[in-house]
Write a protein that holds these residues in place. Structure first.
Motif, PDB file in Angstrom:
ATOM      1  N   PHE A   9       0.777  -1.227   0.000  1.00  0.00           N
ATOM      2  CA  PHE A   9       0.000   0.000   0.000  1.00  0.00           C
ATOM      3  C   PHE A   9       0.788   1.245   0.000  1.00  0.00           C
ATOM      4  CE2 PHE A   9      -3.762   0.126   2.471  1.00  0.00           C
ATOM      5  CZ  PHE A   9      -4.407  -0.354   1.424  1.00  0.00           C
ATOM      6  N   PHE A  12       2.505   1.765  -3.053  1.00  0.00           N
ATOM      7  CA  PHE A  12       1.538   2.146  -4.076  1.00  0.00           C
ATOM      8  C   PHE A  12       1.159   3.612  -3.979  1.00  0.00           C
ATOM      9  CE2 PHE A  12      -2.011   0.802  -6.747  1.00  0.00           C
ATOM     10  CZ  PHE A  12      -1.208   0.135  -7.631  1.00  0.00           C
ATOM     11  N   ILE A  13       0.863   4.033  -2.759  1.00  0.00           N
ATOM     12  CA  ILE A  13       0.432   5.411  -2.561  1.00  0.00           C
ATOM     13  C   ILE A  13       1.569   6.368  -2.888  1.00  0.00           C
ATOM     14  CG2 ILE A  13      -0.232   7.067  -0.776  1.00  0.00           C
ATOM     15  CD1 ILE A  13      -1.919   4.746   0.417  1.00  0.00           C
ATOM     16  N   ALA A  16       1.796   6.595  -6.554  1.00  0.00           N
ATOM     17  CA  ALA A  16       0.684   7.400  -7.066  1.00  0.00           C
ATOM     18  C   ALA A  16       0.969   8.875  -6.861  1.00  0.00           C
ATOM     19  CB  ALA A  16      -0.606   7.012  -6.355  1.00  0.00           C
ATOM     20  N   LEU A  19       3.637  10.100  -9.299  1.00  0.00           N
ATOM     21  CA  LEU A  19       3.121  10.215 -10.660  1.00  0.00           C
ATOM     22  C   LEU A  19       2.194  11.413 -10.786  1.00  0.00           C
ATOM     23  CD1 LEU A  19       2.481   6.516 -11.605  1.00  0.00           C
ATOM     24  CD2 LEU A  19       4.065   8.110 -12.701  1.00  0.00           C
ATOM     25  N   LEU A  20       1.385  11.593  -9.760  1.00  0.00           N
ATOM     26  CA  LEU A  20       0.438  12.696  -9.766  1.00  0.00           C
ATOM     27  C   LEU A  20       1.191  14.017  -9.831  1.00  0.00           C
ATOM     28  CD1 LEU A  20      -2.608  12.428  -9.549  1.00  0.00           C
ATOM     29  CD2 LEU A  20      -2.434  13.292  -7.237  1.00  0.00           C
ATOM     30  N   CYS A  23       2.514  14.549 -13.291  1.00  0.00           N
ATOM     31  CA  CYS A  23       1.593  14.980 -14.334  1.00  0.00           C
ATOM     32  C   CYS A  23       1.098  16.387 -14.064  1.00  0.00           C
ATOM     33  CB  CYS A  23       0.463  13.989 -14.591  1.00  0.00           C
ATOM     34  SG  CYS A  23      -0.808  13.888 -13.362  1.00  0.00           S
ATOM     35  N   ASN A 131     -15.261  32.990  -9.664  1.00  0.00           N
ATOM     36  CA  ASN A 131     -13.824  32.726  -9.810  1.00  0.00           C
ATOM     37  C   ASN A 131     -13.278  33.679 -10.874  1.00  0.00           C
ATOM     38  OD1 ASN A 131     -11.290  31.452 -10.789  1.00  0.00           O
ATOM     39  ND2 ASN A 131     -11.866  29.811  -9.371  1.00  0.00           N
ATOM     40  N   ASN A 177      -7.178  26.347 -26.040  1.00  0.00           N
ATOM     41  CA  ASN A 177      -8.580  26.160 -25.657  1.00  0.00           C
ATOM     42  C   ASN A 177      -8.989  27.278 -24.703  1.00  0.00           C
ATOM     43  OD1 ASN A 177      -7.596  25.482 -23.109  1.00  0.00           O
ATOM     44  ND2 ASN A 177      -7.768  23.279 -23.457  1.00  0.00           N
ATOM     45  N   GLN A 179      -9.810  27.218 -21.645  1.00  0.00           N
ATOM     46  CA  GLN A 179      -9.200  27.156 -20.320  1.00  0.00           C
ATOM     47  C   GLN A 179      -7.880  27.915 -20.306  1.00  0.00           C
ATOM     48  OE1 GLN A 179      -7.551  23.367 -18.985  1.00  0.00           O
ATOM     49  NE2 GLN A 179      -8.503  23.697 -16.977  1.00  0.00           N
TER      50      GLN A 179
ATOM     51  N   MET B   1     -11.698  -3.567   8.534  1.00  0.00           N
ATOM     52  CA  MET B   1     -10.324  -3.107   8.284  1.00  0.00           C
ATOM     53  C   MET B   1      -9.885  -3.458   6.877  1.00  0.00           C
ATOM     54  SD  MET B   1      -7.696  -1.573   9.443  1.00  0.00           S
ATOM     55  CE  MET B   1      -5.991  -1.407   9.031  1.00  0.00           C
ATOM     56  N   LEU B   5      -8.842  -1.021   3.732  1.00  0.00           N
ATOM     57  CA  LEU B   5      -7.559  -1.127   3.035  1.00  0.00           C
ATOM     58  C   LEU B   5      -7.772  -1.273   1.537  1.00  0.00           C
ATOM     59  CD1 LEU B   5      -5.453  -3.449   5.360  1.00  0.00           C
ATOM     60  CD2 LEU B   5      -5.213  -0.990   4.997  1.00  0.00           C
ATOM     61  N   LYS B   6      -8.725  -2.108   1.211  1.00  0.00           N
ATOM     62  CA  LYS B   6      -9.019  -2.381  -0.186  1.00  0.00           C
ATOM     63  C   LYS B   6      -9.423  -1.095  -0.918  1.00  0.00           C
ATOM     64  CE  LYS B   6     -11.015  -6.528  -2.219  1.00  0.00           C
ATOM     65  NZ  LYS B   6     -12.042  -7.535  -2.007  1.00  0.00           N
ATOM     66  N   VAL B   8      -8.720   2.031  -0.087  1.00  0.00           N
ATOM     67  CA  VAL B   8      -7.584   2.933  -0.236  1.00  0.00           C
ATOM     68  C   VAL B   8      -6.708   2.462  -1.389  1.00  0.00           C
ATOM     69  CG1 VAL B   8      -5.553   3.912   0.886  1.00  0.00           C
ATOM     70  CG2 VAL B   8      -7.621   3.497   2.202  1.00  0.00           C
ATOM     71  N   PHE B   9      -6.545   1.151  -1.466  1.00  0.00           N
ATOM     72  CA  PHE B   9      -5.720   0.552  -2.507  1.00  0.00           C
ATOM     73  C   PHE B   9      -6.261   0.909  -3.891  1.00  0.00           C
ATOM     74  CE2 PHE B   9      -4.280  -2.994  -5.130  1.00  0.00           C
ATOM     75  CZ  PHE B   9      -2.939  -2.985  -4.816  1.00  0.00           C
ATOM     76  N   ALA B  12      -5.726   4.598  -4.705  1.00  0.00           N
ATOM     77  CA  ALA B  12      -4.371   4.936  -5.147  1.00  0.00           C
ATOM     78  C   ALA B  12      -4.169   4.486  -6.584  1.00  0.00           C
ATOM     79  CB  ALA B  12      -3.354   4.253  -4.232  1.00  0.00           C
ATOM     80  N   PHE B  13      -4.646   3.291  -6.856  1.00  0.00           N
ATOM     81  CA  PHE B  13      -4.571   2.679  -8.163  1.00  0.00           C
ATOM     82  C   PHE B  13      -5.173   3.601  -9.229  1.00  0.00           C
ATOM     83  CE2 PHE B  13      -6.421  -0.481 -11.073  1.00  0.00           C
ATOM     84  CZ  PHE B  13      -5.301  -1.251 -11.309  1.00  0.00           C
ATOM     85  N   PHE B  15      -5.879   6.824  -8.992  1.00  0.00           N
ATOM     86  CA  PHE B  15      -5.186   8.099  -9.084  1.00  0.00           C
ATOM     87  C   PHE B  15      -4.171   8.033 -10.197  1.00  0.00           C
ATOM     88  CE2 PHE B  15      -5.036  11.167  -5.354  1.00  0.00           C
ATOM     89  CZ  PHE B  15      -6.351  11.475  -5.595  1.00  0.00           C
ATOM     90  N   ILE B  16      -3.454   6.936 -10.246  1.00  0.00           N
ATOM     91  CA  ILE B  16      -2.414   6.790 -11.250  1.00  0.00           C
ATOM     92  C   ILE B  16      -3.018   6.830 -12.648  1.00  0.00           C
ATOM     93  CG2 ILE B  16      -0.693   5.202 -12.207  1.00  0.00           C
ATOM     94  CD1 ILE B  16      -0.236   4.212  -9.379  1.00  0.00           C
ATOM     95  N   CYS B  19      -4.438  10.102 -14.256  1.00  0.00           N
ATOM     96  CA  CYS B  19      -3.454  11.002 -14.834  1.00  0.00           C
ATOM     97  C   CYS B  19      -3.341  10.813 -16.340  1.00  0.00           C
ATOM     98  CB  CYS B  19      -2.112  10.725 -14.162  1.00  0.00           C
ATOM     99  SG  CYS B  19      -0.800  11.793 -14.634  1.00  0.00           S
ATOM    100  N   SER B 130     -14.311  26.148  -9.301  1.00  0.00           N
ATOM    101  CA  SER B 130     -12.864  25.973  -9.396  1.00  0.00           C
ATOM    102  C   SER B 130     -12.239  26.603 -10.639  1.00  0.00           C
ATOM    103  CB  SER B 130     -12.519  24.477  -9.337  1.00  0.00           C
ATOM    104  OG  SER B 130     -12.958  23.946  -8.113  1.00  0.00           O
ATOM    105  N   GLN B 133     -12.166  25.366 -16.765  1.00  0.00           N
ATOM    106  CA  GLN B 133     -12.003  23.926 -16.951  1.00  0.00           C
ATOM    107  C   GLN B 133     -11.868  23.610 -18.439  1.00  0.00           C
ATOM    108  OE1 GLN B 133     -11.824  22.061 -14.170  1.00  0.00           O
ATOM    109  NE2 GLN B 133     -12.271  23.858 -12.900  1.00  0.00           N
ATOM    110  N   SER B 134     -11.497  22.357 -18.730  1.00  0.00           N
ATOM    111  CA  SER B 134     -11.327  21.956 -20.131  1.00  0.00           C
ATOM    112  C   SER B 134     -12.091  20.662 -20.397  1.00  0.00           C
ATOM    113  CB  SER B 134      -9.839  21.783 -20.444  1.00  0.00           C
ATOM    114  OG  SER B 134      -9.298  20.782 -19.604  1.00  0.00           O
TER     115      SER B 134
END
Lengths: 347, 257
Positions: A9, A12-13, A16, A19-20, A23, A131, A177, A179, B1, B5-6, B8-9, B12-13, B15-16, B19, B130, B133-134
Motif C-alpha cells: 500500500f 503504491f500510494i 501514485a 506520478l500525480l 503529471c 472565480n 482552448n 481554459q 479493516m 484497506l481495499k 484505499v488501494f 491509489a490505483f 489516481f495513477i 493522470c 474551481s 475547466q477543459s
C-alpha cells in the motif's frame, strides 16, 4: 500477510503521489516558463485566488496582457477588454456611467476598476461570478459588450501563428482552448496590484498626510470604514445603500443571483482605492462627483425595505468633514499603478 | 479493516490512471486493468429518441426536441456481495444527443464483480467554483452560465404547440449547485438480477443505460409546458424538474466480456 498488504500500500500510494506530482507539473508549467512572484503588500491579507492551479509566469502574463488588449476577443474586433477597462482610469471606464459595446449598445452597469483582484472572492456588482478565471466569459459573451462566442474566439486565436507560439511558450502545448485563454487572462489580471498610493506611503512611514487628509482619515475611519474596510477599502459584502431603483434598468442587484427577496437592490461594496479616477460612482454611475456621493450618504438615502442597518440614520457629515474626506480619498490614487508599463498595451 | 484497506488501494490505483486518462479513454482496457464501457441510449418513452419527432408527455402535451444534453460525473460501483465502493477515475462526461460519439465512454477498473452503478447527474459543486475547466467542462460546450457562474447540468430544448414562447419554444437549462438550488442528482442503478458485471483484465465489459427524455415532464412534479415553457435560472422550477429527471435513467442490460 497483513504487513505485506500494508507495505504494498505504502509503496503504491507513494508511487501514485509521485506520478500525480509529475503529471501536475506537465499540465501547468511550460518548460522554460519563468514563474512570476506575487508580492503581498505590507498589511494586506493572504490572497483568495488559488495560485496553485494557475501559477503566473512571465509568458502566461504576457499572453494575458496581449489578450486583454486584443479586439479579436470581440465580435467585430472593436471591443477588447481594455476598451472598458482603461489603465489611466485604474482600469475602469473614464468619465462614463455606462460603457460602449457591440453595435452602439451600452452596458447596464458601471465598469469597475480592475486591481487587487487576487483578494476578491466574487466578481461583478452582484457577485454572480465565483472565480476570476471565468469572469472574462461574461463580458466576452454579453450581446451588448463584446458579443462573441467562446468557440469562435478560440478559432480566431488558433488561426493566428503568433498566438500559437505565445500559448506554447506559456503552457507548453500549442493546442489552444478556452481554459488556457482564461488562465492567461487571469494571470494578467491577478498581477494588477495597486498598493502604492500616498495612503500606502503614509502607512509605510514614507510620507505624511496634510492636516486635511489626516482629519479626513479620522472621519473616514469613524464613519465609512464599516463597509470600506482597510487595507482593501471594501469588506466585499453586498449592501442596499438606499438608492432609488433605476427607472428604466430596474436593477435588483444581488437578488438576481440569489433569488432571495432580502437581497433586492444590494450591490457589492466597491473598493475606494483609485476612487478619484473611477468616477462616475455607484453601480449605475448615477453620481459624477465626490460631492454627490457624500450628499447621498449624509442626506439623500431613501429608506427602502432592506436598507443597510448601518445607514438607517444616514451618516452625519459637517461641511468640514466632507472637505476633509475628499482630501483623504484623493490620497488613495496610485499614480504608479496607472502608469505601470507592465500593465500597458503591448507595443 | 480489510475493506478500508481495499478501498484505499483502489483509490491509489485509480489516481495513477486518472493522470493518463485522456490518452487511454479511447483505447479500451489497458494492461493489468479491466474496463467498463458505459453506453447511453436516449429515449422518448420506449422509443429511441429522434430529434424532430413529435411525442406526447404524460399530461397529453406535444413535444418535439432539438437539444438533449446532460453531464455524468462522480461514477462509482458496488462490488457484488460486499459493501465495497469501487470509485472510477475522475470523469466529467457530457452526453449530447446531437453527437453519437458522446453516447459511450470507457472507465478503467480493477477486475472484480460489480452489482450496481452510482453516478451524479450533473457537475459537483467543487467543479462549479474551481475556475476555468477543459474537456467536456469547457464552457465552449455551451453548458456554462457566464453571468451567474455554474454549469447547466442538463439541457432540453424543443417546441410544443402548448408553448406561448416565440416559435413555440420549449427551453429547459437546468442548473444550480448551491444549497437549496442544487439540481445535481445522485443516481443509483442496480444491474439486473443475476447479471453481475464480471470484469476481466484486458477486456471491456458494457453497461447499457437508457435515458428517457419524457421523464422530465412526469414524476414527482408533473411539468405542464403550457405553464412553464422556459426554465433558464436556478430556483424552485429547476429543482422540481430535477426531481423528475432524477428518474430518467434505467439499466437495459450488461454485457460481460
Amino acid at each position: 500477510m497483513k504487513r505485506i498488504v500494508i507495505i504494498s500500500f505504502i509503496v503504491f500510494i507513494a508511487t501514485a503521489a509521485l506520478l500525480l506530482e509529475a503529471c501536475r507539473k506537465n499540465d501547468s508549467l511550460a518548460p522554460g516558463a519563468s514563474v512570476l512572484k506575487f508580492e503581498i503588500p505590507p498589511g494586506f491579507p493572504d490572497p483568495t485566488y488559488k495560485f496553485d492551479n494557475n501559477t503566473p509566469t512571465q509568458q502566461g502574463f504576457e499572453l494575458g496582457r496581449k489578450l486583454f488588449y486584443d479586439g479579436k476577443l470581440s465580435m467585430d474586433g472593436n471591443f477588447p477588454c481594455a476598451s472598458c477597462h482603461q489603465q489611466f482610469a485604474a482600469f475602469s471606464t473614464y468619465d462614463h456611467d455606462f460603457s460602449h459595446g457591440y453595435k452602439d449598445q451600452f452596458s447596464t452597469r458601471n465598469a469597475p476598476g480592475l486591481f487587487n483582484l487576487a483578494w476578491q472572492k466574487e466578481f461583478m456588482w452582484d457577485g454572480g461570478i465565483n472565480n476570476l478565471e471565468v469572469q472574462a466569459l461574461a463580458p466576452l459573451t454579453a450581446h451588448n459588450e463584446m458579443a462573441e462566442d467562446i468557440g469562435d474566439v478560440i478559432n480566431k486565436l488558433k488561426a493566428d501563428n503568433n498566438y500559437r507560439a505565445l500559448f506554447k511558450a506559456a503552457f507548453g502545448e500549442d493546442n489552444i482552448n478556452s481554459q488556457k485563454m482564461l488562465k492567461a487572462l487571469a494571470q494578467f489580471m491577478v498581477m494588477l496590484v495597486s498598493a502604492d498610493s500616498k495612503y500606502d506611503r503614509v502607512k509605510r512611514g514614507a510620507a505624511h498626510f496634510s492636516a486635511d487628509e489626516e482629519n479626513g482619515y479620522a472621519v473616514f475611519r469613524a464613519k465609512c470604514a464599516g463597509c470600506h474596510t482597510e487595507p482593501l477599502f471594501t469588506d466585499f459584502s453586498y449592501r442596499n445603500t438606499g438608492l432609488t431603483l433605476h427607472p428604466t434598468l430596474k436593477d435588483a442587484g444581488r437578488m438576481k443571483i440569489t433569488n432571495h427577496a432580502e437581497d433586492s437592490m444590494k450591490f457589492k461594496v466597491p473598493s475606494l482605492r483609485n476612487v478619484a479616477l473611477s468616477f462616475p460612482y455607484m453601480h449605475d454611475g448615477r453620481f459624477y462627483s465626490f460631492d454627490q456621493v457624500l450628499r447621498h450618504y449624509s442626506s439623500g438615502i431613501v429608506k427602502n425595505p432592506g436598507l443597510d442597518p448601518l445607514l438607517t440614520n444616514m451618516i452625519a457629515l459637517s461641511p468640514a468633514d466632507k472637505t476633509n474626506i475628499k482630501a483623504f480619498l484623493k490620497t488613495l490614487t496610485d499614480s504608479a499603478f496607472v502608469k505601470d508599463k507592465r500593465f500597458a498595451q503591448p507595443q | 479493516m480489510k475493506t478500508i484497506l481495499k478501498l484505499v488501494f483502489y483509490g491509489a490505483f485509480f489516481f495513477i490512471f486518472s493522470c493518463s486518462k485522456d490518452k487511454s479513454e479511447e483505447t479500451g482496457a489497458q494492461n493489468g486493468v479491466a474496463a467498463v464501457r458505459l453506453n447511453f441510449a436516449n429515449m422518448a418513452g420506449s422509443d429511441a429518441l429522434l430529434f424532430g419527432n413529435v411525442y406526447q408527455t404524460s399530461l397529453g402535451e406535444d413535444i418535439s426536441l432539438h437539444t438533449f444534453k446532460y453531464y455524468i460525473s462522480n461514477i462509482s460501483f458496488k462490488e457484488a456481495g460486499t459493501t465495497n465502493e469501487i470509485i472510477a477515475p475522475e470523469t466529467y462526461h457530457l452526453v449530447d444527443h446531437s453527437d453519437p460519439t458522446t453516447y459511450s465512454f470507457i472507465l478503467n477498473l480493477p477486475a472484480v464483480q460489480l452489482s450496481q452503478i452510482r453516478f451524479l447527474l450533473g457537475v459537483d459543486s467543487t467543479k462549479n467554483v474551481s475556475g476555468a475547466q477543459s474537456g467536456d467542462l469547457d464552457p465552449a460546450k455551451e453548458m456554462f452560465w457566464t453571468w451567474n457562474s455554474g454549469y447547466i447540468m442538463a439541457k432540453l430544448e424543443g417546441s410544443s404547440s402548448f408553448s406561448s414562447e416565440v416559435e413555440n419554444a420549449v427551453t429547459y437549462h437546468i442548473g444550480g449547485f448551491r444549497t437549496g438550488e442544487n439540481v445535481t442528482r445522485q443516481i443509483v442503478l442496480d444491474f439486473p438480477a443475476g447479471e453481475h458485471l464480471a470484469l476481466v483484465d484486458h477486456k471491456t465489459a458494457d453497461v447499457f443505460i437508457r435515458a428517457d427524455a419524457l421523464k422530465w415532464f412526469s414524476g414527482v412534479n408533473a411539468l405542464r409546458i403550457e405553464e412553464h415553457p422556459t426554465c433558464t435560472t436556478p430556483g424552485s422550477l429547476a429543482t422540481s424538474i430535477a426531481g423528475n429527471y432524477a428518474n430518467m435513467f434505467s439499466i437495459s442490460g450488461v454485457n460481460n466480456p
